[in-house]
Scaffold this motif. Structure first.
Motif, short mmCIF file in Angstrom:
data_model
loop_
_atom_site.label_atom_id
_atom_site.label_comp_id
_atom_site.label_asym_id
_atom_site.label_seq_id
_atom_site.Cartn_x
_atom_site.Cartn_y
_atom_site.Cartn_z
N TYR A 190 2.88 -3.27 -11.83
CA TYR A 190 2.45 -4.22 -10.82
C TYR A 190 3.11 -3.87 -9.50
O TYR A 190 4.30 -3.57 -9.46
CB TYR A 190 2.83 -5.65 -11.23
N SER A 228 -1.94 -0.39 -11.39
CA SER A 228 -3.15 -1.20 -11.35
C SER A 228 -3.00 -2.58 -11.96
O SER A 228 -3.97 -3.33 -12.03
CB SER A 228 -4.28 -0.46 -12.09
N ARG A 244 1.93 1.66 -3.59
CA ARG A 244 0.83 2.22 -4.40
C ARG A 244 0.66 3.70 -4.12
O ARG A 244 0.44 4.50 -5.03
CB ARG A 244 -0.46 1.46 -4.14
N ALA A 261 -2.53 -6.43 -12.41
CA ALA A 261 -2.82 -7.54 -11.51
C ALA A 261 -1.67 -8.55 -11.41
O ALA A 261 -1.66 -9.38 -10.52
CB ALA A 261 -4.08 -8.26 -11.99
N ASP A 279 0.62 4.21 -13.31
CA ASP A 279 -0.63 3.49 -13.08
C ASP A 279 -0.30 2.15 -12.43
O ASP A 279 0.10 1.20 -13.10
CB ASP A 279 -1.35 3.30 -14.41
N ASN A 286 1.23 -0.74 -17.66
CA ASN A 286 1.08 -0.18 -16.32
C ASN A 286 2.05 -0.88 -15.37
O ASN A 286 2.98 -1.53 -15.82
CB ASN A 286 -0.38 -0.25 -15.85
N GLU A 311 0.84 -1.21 0.00
CA GLU A 311 0.00 0.00 0.00
C GLU A 311 0.87 1.26 0.00
O GLU A 311 0.52 2.25 -0.62
CB GLU A 311 -0.97 -0.01 1.18
N CYS A 361 3.37 5.62 -5.90
CA CYS A 361 3.05 5.74 -7.34
C CYS A 361 2.00 6.81 -7.57
O CYS A 361 2.12 7.63 -8.49
CB CYS A 361 2.57 4.41 -7.90
N ALA A 362 0.98 6.83 -6.75
CA ALA A 362 -0.08 7.83 -6.89
C ALA A 362 0.45 9.24 -6.61
O ALA A 362 0.10 10.20 -7.30
CB ALA A 362 -1.24 7.51 -5.95
#
Length: 136
Positions: free
Chosen positions: A81, A67, A55, A69, A65, A79, A52, A58-59
């Motif tokens: 992983y 996102s 993530r 999977a 991105d 994108n 988390e 990255c944000a």
């Protein structure tokens, strides 16, 4: 020819350098910020003990991105992983270079050795590993 020109050509050819980053702390996030703005680089995957946090990094830097999977989805989809398994990242198909930004000498040495075993380039942003193991 300089690196910026070569990366620009890779971007034009849609053949970016595919990077796996291990560690999304201070140095890892600084790298993400630059990678997001550098043509010819695709951050394929980020591994961190706290996915988390990765993530969120990255944000925070934007333009990444996070996102995908799976590694394969990131490779085909452009994108990124995010996961917690650094050794799976090192072994991932399609990855060109591994960046260790963990700050852990034990982890950094293990990542460097695994990258060599898998025929991947390794960039060490881990002075702790360098001090402990040096050129060994």
């Amino acid at each position: 020819m300089n690196l910026h020109t070569m990366l620009g050509r890779r971007a034009e050819d849609r053949c970016p350098v595919r990077v796996g980053l291990i560690g999304a702390g201070k140095f890892g996030t600084m790298y993400l910020s630059q990678a997001a703005r550098t043509p010819g680089i695709h951050v394929l995957a980020v591994a961190d003990l706290d996915p988390e946090r990765a993530r969120a990094a990255c944000a925070r830097v934007g333009r990444i991105d996070a996102s995908a999977a799976s590694f394969d989805a990131a490779l085909s989809g452009g994108n990124t992983y995010v996961g917690d398994d650094s050794m799976a990242l090192v072994a991932a198909n399609g990855l060109d270079v591994v960046i260790d930004a963990t700050g852990s000498p034990t982890a950094g040495i293990a990542h460097a050795l695994a990258a060599c075993e898998h025929g991947k380039h390794i960039v060490m942003v881990n002075v702790e590993a360098d001090v402990l193991a040096g050129p060994l």
